[in-house]
Design an enzyme around this catalytic site. Sequence first.
Site, PDB file in Angstrom:
ATOM      1  N   ARG A 258      11.440  -0.950  11.045  1.00 37.32           N
ATOM      2  CA  ARG A 258      10.434  -0.716  12.087  1.00 37.32           C
ATOM      3  C   ARG A 258      10.469  -1.783  13.173  1.00 37.32           C
ATOM      4  O   ARG A 258      10.579  -2.962  12.873  1.00 37.32           O
ATOM      5  CB  ARG A 258       9.035  -0.686  11.469  1.00 37.32           C
TER       6      ARG A 258
ATOM      7  N   ARG B  28      -0.740  -8.863  13.639  1.00 40.70           N
ATOM      8  CA  ARG B  28      -1.279  -7.903  12.668  1.00 40.70           C
ATOM      9  C   ARG B  28      -2.139  -8.603  11.618  1.00 40.70           C
ATOM     10  O   ARG B  28      -3.169  -8.084  11.187  1.00 40.70           O
ATOM     11  CB  ARG B  28      -0.130  -7.126  12.011  1.00 40.70           C
TER      12      ARG B  28
ATOM     13  N   ARG C 154      -9.700   0.532   8.795  1.00 43.61           N
ATOM     14  CA  ARG C 154      -9.288  -0.830   9.138  1.00 43.61           C
ATOM     15  C   ARG C 154     -10.376  -1.571   9.895  1.00 43.61           C
ATOM     16  O   ARG C 154     -10.175  -2.745  10.232  1.00 43.61           O
ATOM     17  CB  ARG C 154      -8.043  -0.785  10.017  1.00 43.61           C
TER      18      ARG C 154
ATOM     19  N   ARG D  63      11.716  -5.184   5.063  1.00 41.12           N
ATOM     20  CA  ARG D  63      11.365  -3.780   4.783  1.00 41.12           C
ATOM     21  C   ARG D  63      12.235  -2.806   5.569  1.00 41.12           C
ATOM     22  O   ARG D  63      12.505  -3.000   6.737  1.00 41.12           O
ATOM     23  CB  ARG D  63       9.890  -3.542   5.151  1.00 41.12           C
TER      24      ARG D  63
ATOM     25  N   LYS E 108       0.831  -1.220   0.000  1.00 39.33           N
ATOM     26  CA  LYS E 108       0.000   0.000   0.000  1.00 39.33           C
ATOM     27  C   LYS E 108       0.862   1.265   0.000  1.00 39.33           C
ATOM     28  O   LYS E 108       0.661   2.175  -0.804  1.00 39.33           O
ATOM     29  CB  LYS E 108      -0.928   0.015   1.238  1.00 39.33           C
TER      30      LYS E 108
END
Length: 213
Positions: A160, A171, A87, A126, A13
Site C-alpha cells: 500500500r 496515522r 475510529r 505488509r 485487525k
Amino acid sequence: MNIILLGPPGAGKGTQARKLVDERGMIQLSTGDMLREARTSGTEMGKRVAAIMDAGELVTDEIVIGLIEEKIQGDNGGGFIFDGFPRTLGQADALGDLLAKYKQHLDHVIEMRVDDTALVNRIVGRFTCGNCGEVYHKDTKPTKKDGVCDVCGSEDLKHRADDNEESLRTRLMEYYKKTSPLIGYYYANGKLSSVNGLAEIDKVASSIAAILD
Ligand code: ADP
Ligand code: ADP
Ligand code: ZN
C-alpha cells in the site's frame, strides 16, 4: 454475533478478521477496504478521499458512516466484524444508532494491544493480494512461493502507498487523538476485552476465540 476489532494500524485487525470469516462465516466490514475500492473505481467520493488517505489522516465521519449503513442493512450471516470502524466517538455513537435501527446488537469490542515499536516493521513489511485480499508480511507471514498468493495463486501482490514510516506517524497520532478514546467508551458500556496483539497470529486468534465462545 457482531464485534469490533479495535487497534492502531498494523495491530492485526485485518489478519484476524479474515480468519473469523473463514472459520465462522462472519462478514468483514473494513472501511479501509471500502474506501480503497471507491478510489480504484474512480467514484466522486473516491477521488475526494484519496489525498486524505495517502496523508494518513481520517476521512470524514459522514462518509464512513454512509458506507457502513449500506452494508449493515443486508443479511449479517455469522455476524459482522467491524474492522477499522468506528475510529472516532462520533462514529461510535452513529454505529450504536445504526445497530438499533436495523435491530442488531453489539456483542464484543476486542482491543488488540501492541506496542508502537512493533508497528513500523509490521506496516513497512505488509503486502496484500490484489485479487483475494489475503494479508502477508515479508518476515512474519511470507507467501510459500515467492510472488504468488497462497490462497488464490494470483501474482498481483501489492504494497500500500500509505504503508510507509511517514504516513504511519500521522496515522498513529490520529489513532491516539481520535480512536483510543473508544477504549474508555466501550469499557464504560461493558463491551471491552483486550488481547495481546504481539503474540503469534494463531495465538492471537485463540485469545479472540476464547472471548467469543
Ligand atoms: P491492521 O488491519 O490492524 O492494520 P494487519 O492485519 O494488516 O493489521 O497486519 C499488519 C501486518 O502485520 C501484516 O503484514 C500482517 O501479515 C502482520 N501481522 C498481523 N498479525 C501479526 C502477528 N500476530 N504477528 C506478526 N505479524 C502479524
Ligand atoms: P490500517 O491498516 O492503518 O488500519 P485502514 O485500511 O483501516 O488502515 O485505513 C486506511 C485509511 O483509510 C486510513 O488511514 C484513513 O485515511 C481511512 N479510513 C479507514 N477507515 C476509516 C474510518 N473509520 N474513519 C476515517 N477514516 C478511515
Ligand atoms: Zn490471493
